[in-house]
Motif scaffolding. Sequence first.
Motif, short mmCIF file in Angstrom:
data_model
loop_
_atom_site.label_atom_id
_atom_site.label_comp_id
_atom_site.label_asym_id
_atom_site.label_seq_id
_atom_site.Cartn_x
_atom_site.Cartn_y
_atom_site.Cartn_z
N GLY A 12 0.82 -1.21 0.00
CA GLY A 12 0.00 0.00 0.00
C GLY A 12 0.85 1.26 0.00
N LEU A 13 0.20 2.40 -0.06
CA LEU A 13 0.89 3.68 -0.16
C LEU A 13 1.82 3.93 1.02
N THR A 14 1.29 3.93 2.23
CA THR A 14 2.10 4.21 3.42
C THR A 14 3.07 3.08 3.70
N GLY A 15 2.60 1.84 3.62
CA GLY A 15 3.46 0.70 3.90
C GLY A 15 4.66 0.62 2.98
N SER A 16 4.48 0.97 1.70
CA SER A 16 5.60 0.91 0.75
C SER A 16 6.66 1.96 1.07
N ILE A 17 6.23 3.10 1.60
CA ILE A 17 7.19 4.14 1.99
C ILE A 17 7.95 3.72 3.24
N ILE A 18 7.26 3.10 4.18
CA ILE A 18 7.93 2.58 5.38
C ILE A 18 8.98 1.55 4.97
N LEU A 19 8.62 0.68 4.03
CA LEU A 19 9.57 -0.33 3.55
C LEU A 19 10.83 0.34 3.00
N GLU A 20 10.66 1.37 2.18
CA GLU A 20 11.80 2.08 1.61
C GLU A 20 12.69 2.67 2.71
N LYS A 21 12.05 3.25 3.71
CA LYS A 21 12.80 3.87 4.80
C LYS A 21 13.56 2.84 5.63
N LEU A 22 12.93 1.71 5.89
CA LEU A 22 13.59 0.67 6.68
C LEU A 22 14.75 0.03 5.91
N ILE A 68 6.30 -3.79 15.00
CA ILE A 68 5.33 -4.06 13.94
C ILE A 68 4.78 -2.74 13.41
N PHE A 69 4.83 -2.60 12.09
CA PHE A 69 4.23 -1.45 11.41
C PHE A 69 3.01 -1.98 10.64
N CYS A 70 1.83 -1.68 11.14
CA CYS A 70 0.60 -2.20 10.55
C CYS A 70 -0.10 -1.12 9.72
N CYS A 71 -0.09 -1.30 8.42
CA CYS A 71 -0.67 -0.31 7.50
C CYS A 71 -1.77 -0.94 6.66
N ILE A 72 -2.43 -1.92 7.23
CA ILE A 72 -3.49 -2.65 6.52
C ILE A 72 -4.74 -1.77 6.35
N GLN A 193 7.29 8.51 8.12
CA GLN A 193 8.41 9.04 8.91
C GLN A 193 8.05 9.17 10.38
N ALA A 194 6.83 9.61 10.65
CA ALA A 194 6.37 9.75 12.03
C ALA A 194 6.35 8.39 12.72
N MET A 195 5.89 7.36 12.02
CA MET A 195 5.85 6.01 12.60
C MET A 195 7.26 5.51 12.90
N LEU A 196 8.17 5.74 11.98
CA LEU A 196 9.55 5.31 12.19
C LEU A 196 10.18 6.03 13.38
#
Length: 219
Positions: A12-22, A68-72, A193-196
């Motif tokens: 998804g939109l947010t989850g894919s960005i978190i993946l990139e950051k991680l 856990i980053f849950c962006c479902i 970014q806020a989640m990270l």
Amino acid sequence: MKKTAIILGATGLTGSIILEKLLSDSRYKTIKLFSRKRIKGLPGKVVQFTGNLLELEKFKSDFKADEIFCCIGTTTKKTPDKTLYKKIDLGIPVAAAKLAKENGITTFLVVSTLGANANSRIFYNKIKGEMEKNVLTTKIEKTHIIQPSLIGGNRKEQRILEKIGLFVFKLLQPLFFGKLKKYKITEAKDIAQAMLNLANSTTTEQIIKSEKIKELTLN
């Protein structure tokens, strides 16, 4: 010691960005993705588990990490059946939180929505409210529930009417100040970014309102 993170909703939109950051964050050694299908072209740092997320408990032995980053999340367009919609938006995050608790994972971050309320007459807000309530009852040591307003960003499947709606909404942004500030568009990159930052902070604040998300990107 380097950490392991789990992402639910990495396509998804947010989850894919978190993946990139991680992927570019040296604090993380391993990233586990749980999804219906594999994402091609990812480096060895990523371990993928595929299957039916509505039966998340079947992944219990592999569902181990530090965070856990849950962006479902789904949409009425993709999932018109309300029973299935509820199983996805409510069932999966709650199942993930329960597994996290059982497996000793102490940090759980989940994307909800502004206006989430278990008693709401609005189906979407009610589901998100019920999700929040159930996640909090697991009493995971470090729980952060993110409540964005309308989420902005470059969606792969964005439809023409959705694009028009976001464009009009952006034009109205200067009018959103004072009590209306919380209704401003929340960019997906800011949520990620806020989640990270929250995951790597000592804050115990559980409910993160939309107007504070941008502020948290600066930490």
